[in-house]
Design a protein around this motif. Sequence first.
Motif, PDB file in Angstrom:
ATOM      1  N   SER A  83      -3.806  -7.862 -14.013  1.00 39.05           N
ATOM      2  CA  SER A  83      -4.047  -7.127 -12.767  1.00 39.05           C
ATOM      3  C   SER A  83      -3.407  -5.735 -12.751  1.00 39.05           C
ATOM      4  O   SER A  83      -3.477  -5.036 -11.762  1.00 39.05           O
ATOM      5  CB  SER A  83      -3.533  -7.945 -11.575  1.00 39.05           C
ATOM      6  OG  SER A  83      -2.126  -8.073 -11.661  1.00 39.05           O
ATOM      7  N   SER A  84      -2.769  -5.345 -13.851  1.00 32.10           N
ATOM      8  CA  SER A  84      -2.088  -4.055 -13.913  1.00 32.10           C
ATOM      9  C   SER A  84      -2.408  -3.358 -15.225  1.00 32.10           C
ATOM     10  O   SER A  84      -2.919  -3.965 -16.150  1.00 32.10           O
ATOM     11  CB  SER A  84      -0.569  -4.253 -13.831  1.00 32.10           C
ATOM     12  OG  SER A  84      -0.212  -5.078 -12.752  1.00 32.10           O
ATOM     13  N   SER A  85      -2.061  -2.089 -15.285  1.00 28.06           N
ATOM     14  CA  SER A  85      -2.205  -1.349 -16.531  1.00 28.06           C
ATOM     15  C   SER A  85      -0.813  -1.204 -17.132  1.00 28.06           C
ATOM     16  O   SER A  85       0.042  -0.526 -16.578  1.00 28.06           O
ATOM     17  CB  SER A  85      -2.812   0.023 -16.252  1.00 28.06           C
ATOM     18  OG  SER A  85      -2.893   0.747 -17.449  1.00 28.06           O
ATOM     19  N   ILE A  86      -0.576  -1.883 -18.249  1.00 28.58           N
ATOM     20  CA  ILE A  86       0.745  -1.957 -18.859  1.00 28.58           C
ATOM     21  C   ILE A  86       0.739  -1.183 -20.182  1.00 28.58           C
ATOM     22  O   ILE A  86      -0.181  -1.325 -20.976  1.00 28.58           O
ATOM     23  CB  ILE A  86       1.132  -3.431 -19.143  1.00 28.58           C
ATOM     24  CG1 ILE A  86       0.901  -4.333 -17.929  1.00 28.58           C
ATOM     25  CG2 ILE A  86       2.556  -3.528 -19.666  1.00 28.58           C
ATOM     26  CD1 ILE A  86       1.829  -4.153 -16.780  1.00 28.58           C
ATOM     27  N   ASP A  87       1.807  -0.392 -20.419  1.00 30.97           N
ATOM     28  CA  ASP A  87       1.916   0.384 -21.653  1.00 30.97           C
ATOM     29  C   ASP A  87       2.703  -0.349 -22.743  1.00 30.97           C
ATOM     30  O   ASP A  87       2.549  -0.053 -23.925  1.00 30.97           O
ATOM     31  CB  ASP A  87       2.590   1.728 -21.369  1.00 30.97           C
ATOM     32  CG  ASP A  87       1.772   2.571 -20.399  1.00 30.97           C
ATOM     33  OD1 ASP A  87       0.633   2.925 -20.759  1.00 30.97           O
ATOM     34  OD2 ASP A  87       2.254   2.842 -19.290  1.00 30.97           O
ATOM     35  N   LEU A  88       3.578  -1.273 -22.322  1.00 28.46           N
ATOM     36  CA  LEU A  88       4.417  -2.016 -23.260  1.00 28.46           C
ATOM     37  C   LEU A  88       4.830  -3.325 -22.599  1.00 28.46           C
ATOM     38  O   LEU A  88       5.089  -3.357 -21.397  1.00 28.46           O
ATOM     39  CB  LEU A  88       5.679  -1.203 -23.612  1.00 28.46           C
ATOM     40  CG  LEU A  88       6.807  -1.927 -24.360  1.00 28.46           C
ATOM     41  CD1 LEU A  88       6.428  -2.197 -25.803  1.00 28.46           C
ATOM     42  CD2 LEU A  88       8.081  -1.105 -24.328  1.00 28.46           C
ATOM     43  N   ILE A  89       4.887  -4.393 -23.392  1.00 29.78           N
ATOM     44  CA  ILE A  89       5.300  -5.697 -22.870  1.00 29.78           C
ATOM     45  C   ILE A  89       6.510  -6.180 -23.668  1.00 29.78           C
ATOM     46  O   ILE A  89       6.514  -6.124 -24.896  1.00 29.78           O
ATOM     47  CB  ILE A  89       4.141  -6.715 -22.958  1.00 29.78           C
ATOM     48  CG1 ILE A  89       2.978  -6.227 -22.084  1.00 29.78           C
ATOM     49  CG2 ILE A  89       4.603  -8.109 -22.515  1.00 29.78           C
ATOM     50  CD1 ILE A  89       1.627  -6.731 -22.471  1.00 29.78           C
ATOM     51  N   LEU A  90       7.526  -6.625 -22.939  1.00 26.70           N
ATOM     52  CA  LEU A  90       8.716  -7.242 -23.527  1.00 26.70           C
ATOM     53  C   LEU A  90       8.701  -8.695 -23.092  1.00 26.70           C
ATOM     54  O   LEU A  90       8.665  -8.974 -21.893  1.00 26.70           O
ATOM     55  CB  LEU A  90       9.985  -6.595 -22.966  1.00 26.70           C
ATOM     56  CG  LEU A  90      10.402  -5.235 -23.491  1.00 26.70           C
ATOM     57  CD1 LEU A  90      11.441  -4.629 -22.575  1.00 26.70           C
ATOM     58  CD2 LEU A  90      10.958  -5.343 -24.891  1.00 26.70           C
ATOM     59  N   ILE A 117       3.866  -5.006 -28.060  1.00 30.81           N
ATOM     60  CA  ILE A 117       4.493  -6.186 -27.467  1.00 30.81           C
ATOM     61  C   ILE A 117       5.747  -6.500 -28.277  1.00 30.81           C
ATOM     62  O   ILE A 117       5.669  -6.740 -29.482  1.00 30.81           O
ATOM     63  CB  ILE A 117       3.554  -7.414 -27.466  1.00 30.81           C
ATOM     64  CG1 ILE A 117       2.247  -7.115 -26.729  1.00 30.81           C
ATOM     65  CG2 ILE A 117       4.272  -8.619 -26.841  1.00 30.81           C
ATOM     66  CD1 ILE A 117       1.224  -8.238 -26.782  1.00 30.81           C
ATOM     67  N   LEU A 118       6.891  -6.470 -27.605  1.00 32.44           N
ATOM     68  CA  LEU A 118       8.162  -6.753 -28.261  1.00 32.44           C
ATOM     69  C   LEU A 118       8.705  -8.093 -27.802  1.00 32.44           C
ATOM     70  O   LEU A 118       8.684  -8.401 -26.607  1.00 32.44           O
ATOM     71  CB  LEU A 118       9.190  -5.666 -27.916  1.00 32.44           C
ATOM     72  CG  LEU A 118       8.855  -4.236 -28.332  1.00 32.44           C
ATOM     73  CD1 LEU A 118       9.904  -3.277 -27.771  1.00 32.44           C
ATOM     74  CD2 LEU A 118       8.778  -4.108 -29.842  1.00 32.44           C
ATOM     75  N   MET A 119       9.187  -8.888 -28.748  1.00 29.74           N
ATOM     76  CA  MET A 119       9.883 -10.127 -28.408  1.00 29.74           C
ATOM     77  C   MET A 119      11.345  -9.772 -28.153  1.00 29.74           C
ATOM     78  O   MET A 119      11.952  -9.061 -28.960  1.00 29.74           O
ATOM     79  CB  MET A 119       9.803 -11.127 -29.563  1.00 29.74           C
ATOM     80  CG  MET A 119       8.425 -11.680 -29.836  1.00 29.74           C
ATOM     81  SD  MET A 119       7.795 -12.777 -28.549  1.00 29.74           S
ATOM     82  CE  MET A 119       8.759 -14.248 -28.841  1.00 29.74           C
ATOM     83  N   LEU A 120      11.892 -10.230 -27.046  1.00 28.30           N
ATOM     84  CA  LEU A 120      13.312 -10.057 -26.732  1.00 28.30           C
ATOM     85  C   LEU A 120      13.834 -11.469 -26.511  1.00 28.30           C
ATOM     86  O   LEU A 120      13.604 -12.064 -25.458  1.00 28.30           O
ATOM     87  CB  LEU A 120      13.488  -9.196 -25.475  1.00 28.30           C
ATOM     88  CG  LEU A 120      14.920  -8.981 -24.986  1.00 28.30           C
ATOM     89  CD1 LEU A 120      15.753  -8.269 -26.033  1.00 28.30           C
ATOM     90  CD2 LEU A 120      14.933  -8.184 -23.693  1.00 28.30           C
TER      91      LEU A 120
END
Length: 121
Positions: A44-51, A79-82
Motif C-alpha cells: 500500500s506504499s511506495s518503499i525505497d528500501l526494506i529492512l 532489502i536488507l536483513m537485520l
Amino acid sequence: MAKTILTVDDSASIRQMVAFTLKSAGYAVLEAADGNAGLSTAKSSSIDLILTDQNMPGMDGLTLIKALRALPQYRSTPILMLTTEAGDAMKQQGRAAGATGWLVKPFDPQKLLEVVKKVLG
C-alpha cells in the motif's frame, strides 16, 4: 523528497532504534511488527528500501523477502536483513531469497546508515 524505508521487526525497541537512526539522517520511516504487516504496508506504499528481521511470528524474514520479490514493484528494491542470525547457511538462504545485504544485531547505527546510503545510491 526523502527516501522511504520500511523496517519490519517484532521487537518494538529495535524498530524504535532503527527508526530513530534513520529519521535522524533524513529518511522517512514506516514500521511493521511482523512479515504479514510488512507485506501489506509494502503493497500500500511506495518503499525505497526494506529492512527486515528473520525470526518473527506469522511470517519470517525470508518468506517476506520471497513475497516482496514476487511483486513487480519490489523486484529490484534493496532489502536488507537485520537479524541476530549470523550463520553462513542462513546468509546463503537470504541471498537465494533475494536479500541485498545482511546486518547483524545488535547493530551499530553508523554502520546501518553507511549500508543504507550505499544500497540507496
